[in-house]
Every structure is written in structure tokens, then in C-alpha cells.
Design an enzyme around this catalytic site. Structure first.
Site: not given
Length: 202
Positions: A40, A119, A137
Site C-alpha cells: 500500500e 488511505y 481515494d
């Protein structure tokens, strides 16, 4: 409480995801919190295909935070260079590894780490542990705005509250479906003929 439109959207999205989710190495079962975090962290502003090309080798070279802490920043830069933003990313990873033996398991603590935003924190905890957290997002916001139309809030704080309410118990399946639907169908130039919401179901 979900509206009928929201409930149907969630059900249709999960059904779509059962047949259409993409396969990436970080989505393999039993990935650790660290392994999901690395993915991520790299996926921010970087195409998934580029990350997939670097990810296995990076984990082999740096399987834990300890290895990052013990290596030089120049070595990290070299390993990350194909992804771009290598100096910024290497510096942030080095800072994290130098101050943490293990990654935090609470989103607010993760967010405090260098170059880690809402996020990345939510996605890491959702996809590694199944935490019921929203992933929001620009692509996800585009999906909600198009499909749920007037229900989509205007402020960022309200958007986060809105998305959290829609996340079901199976947060991993829902969030993966949402991300992939935005990437494969509800793109900047949408493929409306492939959208379940264009079939009168939402």
C-alpha cells in the site's frame, strides 16, 4: 442504516467482485501486516503493475522492518528506484524502521508515520487484518459520486463518514471490489456498458 439504493449498490458490487477481482502478490492469503503495508505504501501514485514487478524482490531483500533498519538508505533507494519517488520513500521507510519494531495496529497511529496517510493506514489494516475501515481515494470517490449521485457528500470529513457507513462486515471483499471496479469499469472515461448500475439495479 442504509438506503435501498445504497444497499443494492453494496450487494451488486460484492457480486461483481466475486467474478472480477484482479490478482496481485500482496493480495495472497496470510500476508502479514508489514507485507500489506509495503504494498500500500508503494501503490500510492504508482500503477499496480509497476509495484507487482518490484514487490516480491523487495520483500525477499527486506522481509521485516528490522532489515530495513539495518540497511543503508542508499540500498533502499536502489531497491525502490523503479517505482519512482525513491528518495522520499526510502527516507520514510528508514525513519519508520528506525523508530518501530512493529507497525502500529490502530489507524490513527499508522497515520502518524512518515508519508502514511488515511488511505494507506486504512487499506493496510483492512487488507491485512480485515478491519472494517473505508478506503477512500480519488477513484473510489468517483465511483460513489457517479453511482450514488446526490447522496455523495461534498466535504472530505462527510465523505469519510459516508464511506465508513457503507463498509460491511466483509470489509476486505467490499473494498477490493470497490477499488477494482473503479480501475476496470468506472474509470475516468467510464465503461458504462459494463456497469451493473447502468442496468437499472441501482
Amino acid at each position: 442504516m442504509l438506503s435501498e439504493t445504497e444497499r443494492r449498490f453494496r450487494e451488486d458490487l460484492l457480486e461483481w467482485g466475486e467474478e472480477n477481482l484482479r490478482e496481485y502478490p500482496w493480495r495472497e492469503p496470510d500476508r502479514t501486516l508489514y507485507e500489506v503495508f509495503v504494498a500500500e505504501f508503494f501503490l500510492t501514485q504508482t500503477p499496480a503493475e509497476n509495484v507487482a514487478a518490484v514487490y516480491p524482490g523487495f520483500l525477499e531483500r527486506f522481509p521485516t522492518l528490522d532489515e530495513i533498519a539495518e540497511t543503508s538508505e542508499d540500498e533502499l533507494v536502489e531497491a525502490i528506484e523503479p517505482l519512482g519517488f525513491q528518495n522520499m520513500r526510502a527516507e520514510a521507510l528508514k525513519q519508520i524502521a528506525s523508530t518501530h519494531d512493529h507497525l502500529p495496529t490502530e489507524p490513527e497511529s499508522l497515520i502518524e508515520l512518515p508519508r502514511v496517510g488515511r488511505y494507506v493506514a486504512n487499506a493496510t489494516l483492512c487488507f491485512a487484518r480485515g478491519d472494517r475501515l473505508p478506503v477512500l481515494d480519488r477513484n473510489v470517490g468517483r465511483v460513489y459520486n457517479r453511482v450514488l449521485r446526490d447522496a455523495w457528500p461534498e466535504t472530505e470529513a462527510d465523505k469519510l463518514t459516508f464511506t465508513k457507513r457503507l463498509v460491511p462486515d466483509d470489509a476486505q471483499a467490499y473494498n477490493l471490489s470497490l477499488l477494482d471496479f473503479g480501475a476496470l469499469v468506472c474509470q475516468t472515461e467510464p465503461l458504462c456498458e459494463q456497469c451493473f448500475a447502468n442496468e437499472g439495479t441501482v
